[in-house]
Design a protein around this motif. Structure first.
Motif, short mmCIF file in Angstrom:
data_model
loop_
_atom_site.label_atom_id
_atom_site.label_comp_id
_atom_site.label_asym_id
_atom_site.label_seq_id
_atom_site.Cartn_x
_atom_site.Cartn_y
_atom_site.Cartn_z
N VAL A 39 1.00 -1.17 0.10
CA VAL A 39 0.04 -0.12 0.05
C VAL A 39 1.03 1.23 0.06
CG1 VAL A 39 -1.74 1.24 1.40
CG2 VAL A 39 -1.84 -1.40 1.17
N LEU A 40 0.44 2.03 -0.80
CA LEU A 40 1.12 3.50 -0.58
C LEU A 40 -0.19 4.56 -0.29
CD1 LEU A 40 3.46 5.64 -1.40
CD2 LEU A 40 2.20 5.78 -3.75
N ASP A 41 0.52 5.33 1.00
CA ASP A 41 -0.40 6.44 1.44
C ASP A 41 0.03 7.54 1.03
OD1 ASP A 41 -2.25 7.96 2.88
OD2 ASP A 41 -1.25 7.09 5.02
N THR A 46 -0.74 12.20 10.16
CA THR A 46 -0.65 11.60 11.41
C THR A 46 -0.30 9.99 11.04
OG1 THR A 46 -2.89 10.97 11.72
CG2 THR A 46 -1.87 12.94 12.91
N GLY A 47 -0.43 9.51 10.09
CA GLY A 47 -0.24 8.02 9.72
C GLY A 47 -1.61 7.27 9.89
N VAL A 48 -2.48 7.91 10.43
CA VAL A 48 -3.89 7.15 10.89
C VAL A 48 -4.39 5.95 9.68
CG1 VAL A 48 -5.35 8.86 10.04
CG2 VAL A 48 -6.15 7.05 11.75
N THR A 62 3.79 2.06 2.84
CA THR A 62 4.75 3.04 2.45
C THR A 62 3.85 4.48 2.69
OG1 THR A 62 6.28 1.93 1.15
CG2 THR A 62 6.54 4.18 1.11
N ALA A 63 4.14 5.33 3.62
CA ALA A 63 3.59 6.35 3.95
C ALA A 63 4.41 7.64 3.61
CB ALA A 63 3.13 6.29 5.40
N ASN A 77 4.36 7.26 15.52
CA ASN A 77 2.99 6.51 15.62
C ASN A 77 3.38 5.18 15.07
OD1 ASN A 77 1.54 8.40 16.77
ND2 ASN A 77 0.72 9.40 14.76
N PHE A 78 4.17 5.02 14.03
CA PHE A 78 4.30 3.61 13.33
C PHE A 78 5.08 2.87 14.22
CE2 PHE A 78 3.99 5.42 8.76
CZ PHE A 78 2.59 5.53 8.81
N SER A 79 6.15 3.55 14.75
CA SER A 79 7.13 2.73 15.65
C SER A 79 6.63 2.11 17.16
CB SER A 79 8.45 3.62 16.09
OG SER A 79 7.88 4.54 17.00
#
Length: 240
Positions: A39-41, A46-48, A62-63, A77-79
């Protein structure tokens, strides 16, 4: 609220230009992601959305985020999430990223800036998140054309009034609208935003109208069905 807590993850949002909102969370919960998708965001903030697609089973997300402030929060947030190894935050404008990505994606998801030629506020981060100066619709469609896999899906949330224009531009680039869900707050409201799914393969579909709330602070059955695995209020064993 500087941190928004979901059932399986939390989102730090102290400095990001756009905070968590119901439309975005519902959009993420309805994402057409399949298990093992890459997925590509685009414009992760914020990464939600990236976090939600990871929870829904994406193999790799991948954001990409333009602003340093939002990128840092998304990376944190990811970590802190259960899917840290499957999530990657990239601090770069998406146009440059697209030139060097080196791969295509099964799903491209975006809640892009949507204001065109509107007055701006003094908040630079909020302006970047909400106005199309840095990411015109034409650029977003071109990026999808370059980075979307042949069988992939392009999924985005835009204002309902912009759908006709965006659909025409997408069609000119070889993308067919295959799903549309309009969101309205209550039954007496008009729809304000639309969740759209595009594909390179044409397919018949019937547009849907989703009413988010049955009454004040009470979700409709349809929206609850999507949000049940995400919002704390629907947790079967809520934290004390």
């Amino acid at each position: 609220m500087s941190t928004f807590h979901f059932q399986q993850f939390s989102v730090l949002q102290k400095h990001s230009g756009m905070k968590i909102c119901t439309d975005a969370v519902l959009f993420g919960a309805m994402s057409p992601v399949k298990k093992d998708d890459h997925v590509l965001d685009v414009g992760t903030g914020t990464g939600v959305l990236a976090l939600m697609t990871a929870q829904l089973g994406a193999a790799k997300v991948t954001a990409v985020e333009l602003t340093q402030e939002a990128f840092k929060e998304a990376d944190i947030n990811f970590s802190r999430s259960p899917w840290a190894k499957r999530l990657e935050a990239v601090h770069q404008d998406i146009q440059s990223f697209a030139l060097t990505a080196g791969r295509q994606y099964d799903l491209i998801i975006s809640n892009p800036p949507f204001f065109e030629n509107h007055n701006k506020t003094a908040n630079t981060l909020r302006n970047t998140a909400r106005h199309t100066d840095q990411l015109p619709f034409s650029d977003l469609i071109g990026i999808a054309g370059r980075l979307l896999a042949p069988q992939g899906l392009f999924y985005l949330l835009i204002p309902a009034h912009a759908v006709t224009k965006f659909r025409a531009q997408a069609l000119a680039a070889g993308f067919y609208l295959i799903n549309r869900t309009d969101f309205r707050g209550y039954a007496h409201n008009e729809a304000k935003v639309s969740a759209l799914t595009f594909s390179r393969l044409e397919r018949a579909f019937a547009p849907r109208l989703l009413t988010i709330y049955e009454s004040h602070n009470v979700y409709s059955r349809d929206s609850e069905a999507y949000l049940a695995d995400f919002l704390l209020r629907f947790a079967k064993n809520p934290k004390q």
